[in-house]
Design a protein around this motif. Structure first.
Motif, mmCIF file in Angstrom:
data_model
loop_
_atom_site.group_PDB
_atom_site.id
_atom_site.type_symbol
_atom_site.label_atom_id
_atom_site.label_comp_id
_atom_site.label_asym_id
_atom_site.label_seq_id
_atom_site.Cartn_x
_atom_site.Cartn_y
_atom_site.Cartn_z
ATOM 1 N N ASP A 20 4.576 8.623 -0.755
ATOM 2 C CA ASP A 20 5.355 8.351 -1.889
ATOM 3 C C ASP A 20 4.390 7.118 -2.594
ATOM 4 O O ASP A 20 4.316 5.993 -2.171
ATOM 5 C CB ASP A 20 6.451 7.338 -1.497
ATOM 6 N N VAL A 21 3.683 7.539 -3.884
ATOM 7 C CA VAL A 21 2.803 6.486 -4.248
ATOM 8 C C VAL A 21 3.425 5.154 -4.891
ATOM 9 O O VAL A 21 2.590 4.436 -5.159
ATOM 10 C CB VAL A 21 1.947 7.559 -5.497
ATOM 11 N N GLU A 22 4.870 5.424 -5.009
ATOM 12 C CA GLU A 22 5.354 4.104 -5.753
ATOM 13 C C GLU A 22 5.105 2.979 -4.612
ATOM 14 O O GLU A 22 5.385 1.853 -5.038
ATOM 15 C CB GLU A 22 6.660 4.566 -6.001
ATOM 16 N N VAL A 23 5.013 3.348 -3.201
ATOM 17 C CA VAL A 23 4.853 2.173 -2.324
ATOM 18 C C VAL A 23 3.761 1.169 -2.625
ATOM 19 O O VAL A 23 3.585 0.250 -2.468
ATOM 20 C CB VAL A 23 4.677 2.830 -0.815
ATOM 21 N N VAL A 24 2.834 1.531 -3.547
ATOM 22 C CA VAL A 24 1.794 0.707 -4.071
ATOM 23 C C VAL A 24 2.159 -0.379 -4.963
ATOM 24 O O VAL A 24 1.614 -1.545 -4.760
ATOM 25 C CB VAL A 24 0.393 1.429 -4.767
ATOM 26 N N THR A 56 1.237 -7.157 -3.618
ATOM 27 C CA THR A 56 1.107 -5.783 -3.437
ATOM 28 C C THR A 56 0.020 -5.360 -2.848
ATOM 29 O O THR A 56 -0.820 -6.354 -2.273
ATOM 30 C CB THR A 56 0.989 -4.763 -5.011
ATOM 31 N N SER A 57 -0.007 -4.207 -2.211
ATOM 32 C CA SER A 57 -0.985 -3.886 -1.247
ATOM 33 C C SER A 57 -2.463 -3.786 -1.801
ATOM 34 O O SER A 57 -3.585 -4.242 -1.401
ATOM 35 C CB SER A 57 -1.054 -2.454 -0.762
ATOM 36 N N LEU A 58 -2.548 -3.554 -3.111
ATOM 37 C CA LEU A 58 -3.544 -3.587 -3.976
ATOM 38 C C LEU A 58 -4.177 -5.267 -3.894
ATOM 39 O O LEU A 58 -5.308 -5.339 -4.002
ATOM 40 C CB LEU A 58 -3.614 -3.133 -5.333
ATOM 41 N N ASP A 59 -3.419 -6.068 -4.084
ATOM 42 C CA ASP A 59 -3.693 -7.467 -4.073
ATOM 43 C C ASP A 59 -4.843 -7.743 -2.605
ATOM 44 O O ASP A 59 -5.612 -8.512 -2.718
ATOM 45 C CB ASP A 59 -2.555 -8.506 -3.893
ATOM 46 N N TYR A 60 -4.309 -7.179 -1.573
ATOM 47 C CA TYR A 60 -5.121 -7.193 -0.321
ATOM 48 C C TYR A 60 -6.354 -6.506 -0.153
ATOM 49 O O TYR A 60 -7.032 -6.956 0.570
ATOM 50 C CB TYR A 60 -3.979 -6.864 0.991
ATOM 51 N N ALA A 61 -6.441 -5.485 -1.005
ATOM 52 C CA ALA A 61 -7.571 -4.542 -1.094
ATOM 53 C C ALA A 61 -8.699 -5.271 -1.808
ATOM 54 O O ALA A 61 -9.993 -4.762 -1.646
ATOM 55 C CB ALA A 61 -7.256 -3.236 -1.510
ATOM 56 N N ARG A 62 -8.456 -6.307 -2.657
ATOM 57 C CA ARG A 62 -9.539 -6.959 -3.554
ATOM 58 C C ARG A 62 -10.516 -7.680 -2.603
ATOM 59 O O ARG A 62 -10.040 -8.238 -1.679
ATOM 60 C CB ARG A 62 -8.755 -7.948 -4.469
ATOM 61 N N THR A 83 4.620 -3.425 3.770
ATOM 62 C CA THR A 83 4.742 -1.863 4.001
ATOM 63 C C THR A 83 3.461 -1.480 5.030
ATOM 64 O O THR A 83 2.288 -2.310 5.146
ATOM 65 C CB THR A 83 4.455 -1.062 3.114
ATOM 66 N N PRO A 84 3.399 -0.068 5.590
ATOM 67 C CA PRO A 84 2.103 0.138 6.323
ATOM 68 C C PRO A 84 0.868 0.072 5.389
ATOM 69 O O PRO A 84 -0.169 -0.282 5.641
ATOM 70 C CB PRO A 84 2.539 1.452 6.707
ATOM 71 N N LEU A 85 1.147 0.265 4.185
ATOM 72 C CA LEU A 85 0.092 0.509 3.059
ATOM 73 C C LEU A 85 -0.504 -1.192 2.885
ATOM 74 O O LEU A 85 -1.854 -1.209 2.855
ATOM 75 C CB LEU A 85 0.393 0.936 1.854
ATOM 76 N N HIS A 86 0.320 -2.162 3.100
ATOM 77 C CA HIS A 86 -0.079 -3.218 3.128
ATOM 78 C C HIS A 86 -1.322 -3.624 4.167
ATOM 79 O O HIS A 86 -2.336 -4.023 4.038
ATOM 80 C CB HIS A 86 0.870 -4.551 3.110
ATOM 81 N N MET A 87 -0.722 -3.137 5.378
ATOM 82 C CA MET A 87 -1.666 -3.228 6.596
ATOM 83 C C MET A 87 -3.076 -2.736 6.431
ATOM 84 O O MET A 87 -3.942 -2.977 6.875
ATOM 85 C CB MET A 87 -0.852 -2.859 7.867
ATOM 86 N N LEU A 88 -2.812 -1.265 5.947
ATOM 87 C CA LEU A 88 -3.993 -0.422 5.863
ATOM 88 C C LEU A 88 -5.062 -1.078 5.014
ATOM 89 O O LEU A 88 -6.220 -1.233 5.026
ATOM 90 C CB LEU A 88 -3.744 0.895 5.517
ATOM 91 N N SER A 89 -4.303 -1.703 3.713
ATOM 92 C CA SER A 89 -4.978 -2.454 2.772
ATOM 93 C C SER A 89 -6.063 -3.658 3.257
ATOM 94 O O SER A 89 -7.045 -3.994 2.456
ATOM 95 C CB SER A 89 -4.360 -2.710 1.637
ATOM 96 N N MET A 90 -5.379 -4.464 4.290
ATOM 97 C CA MET A 90 -6.048 -5.399 4.850
ATOM 98 C C MET A 90 -6.862 -5.244 5.854
ATOM 99 O O MET A 90 -7.872 -5.932 6.392
ATOM 100 C CB MET A 90 -4.967 -6.418 5.488
ATOM 101 N N ALA A 121 -7.072 7.891 5.412
ATOM 102 C CA ALA A 121 -5.881 7.292 5.998
ATOM 103 C C ALA A 121 -4.866 6.590 5.009
ATOM 104 O O ALA A 121 -3.991 6.639 5.111
ATOM 105 C CB ALA A 121 -6.058 6.400 7.093
ATOM 106 N N ILE A 122 -5.443 5.960 4.115
ATOM 107 C CA ILE A 122 -4.811 5.192 2.909
ATOM 108 C C ILE A 122 -4.139 6.206 2.225
ATOM 109 O O ILE A 122 -2.708 6.176 1.684
ATOM 110 C CB ILE A 122 -5.562 4.345 1.955
ATOM 111 N N ALA A 123 -4.777 7.513 1.704
ATOM 112 C CA ALA A 123 -4.389 8.647 0.939
ATOM 113 C C ALA A 123 -3.019 9.062 1.728
ATOM 114 O O ALA A 123 -2.063 9.691 1.010
ATOM 115 C CB ALA A 123 -5.265 9.526 0.568
ATOM 116 N N ALA A 124 -3.067 9.292 2.907
ATOM 117 C CA ALA A 124 -1.871 9.784 3.627
ATOM 118 C C ALA A 124 -0.737 9.161 3.473
ATOM 119 O O ALA A 124 0.386 9.729 3.521
ATOM 120 C CB ALA A 124 -2.353 10.000 5.324
ATOM 121 N N VAL A 125 -0.745 7.970 3.554
ATOM 122 C CA VAL A 125 0.365 6.951 3.101
ATOM 123 C C VAL A 125 0.757 7.221 1.836
ATOM 124 O O VAL A 125 2.231 7.318 1.467
ATOM 125 C CB VAL A 125 0.088 5.578 3.575
ATOM 126 N N LEU A 126 -0.190 7.433 0.893
ATOM 127 C CA LEU A 126 0.329 7.614 -0.662
ATOM 128 C C LEU A 126 0.867 8.746 -0.820
ATOM 129 O O LEU A 126 1.554 9.014 -1.874
ATOM 130 C CB LEU A 126 -0.953 7.011 -1.438
#
Length: 85
Positions: free
Chosen positions: A66-70, A79-85, A43-50, A58-63
């Motif tokens: 739909d917060v469920e996208v996380v 998940t996108s959180l896995d890439y944010a680590r 998802t775009p959130l995956h890309m932002l997280s990387m 910018a991340i908040a704008a995607v969330l």
């Protein structure tokens, strides 16, 4: 390979801003924030997280769409959180 997913490409841009995210969503609809790229299942959130340059707003704008996208998994089961680590 991101040519078919312009929002994903934008989300990985080093100069991405919340305004660009919001403008894209306004122009292309809220579903664009949830779109899955056909190559990696991201998802775009995956890309932002990387993207190490992506600001929190910018991340908040995607969330905000739909917060469920996380919780969405990509093609590697991450998940996108896995890439944010």
């Amino acid at each position: 390979h991101m040519d078919g997913a312009p929002f994903h490409k934008l989300c990985y841009d080093s100069s991405i801003t919340a305004k660009q995210i919001n403008d894209y969503i306004i122009e292309n609809g809220k579903d664009s924030a949830l779109a899955v790229d056909p190559h990696h299942g991201m998802t775009p959130l995956h890309m932002l997280s990387m993207n190490p340059h992506a600001p929190a707003d910018a991340i908040a704008a995607v969330l905000d769409v739909d917060v469920e996208v996380v919780f969405r998994l990509d093609g590697q089961g991450k998940t996108s959180l896995d890439y944010a680590r």
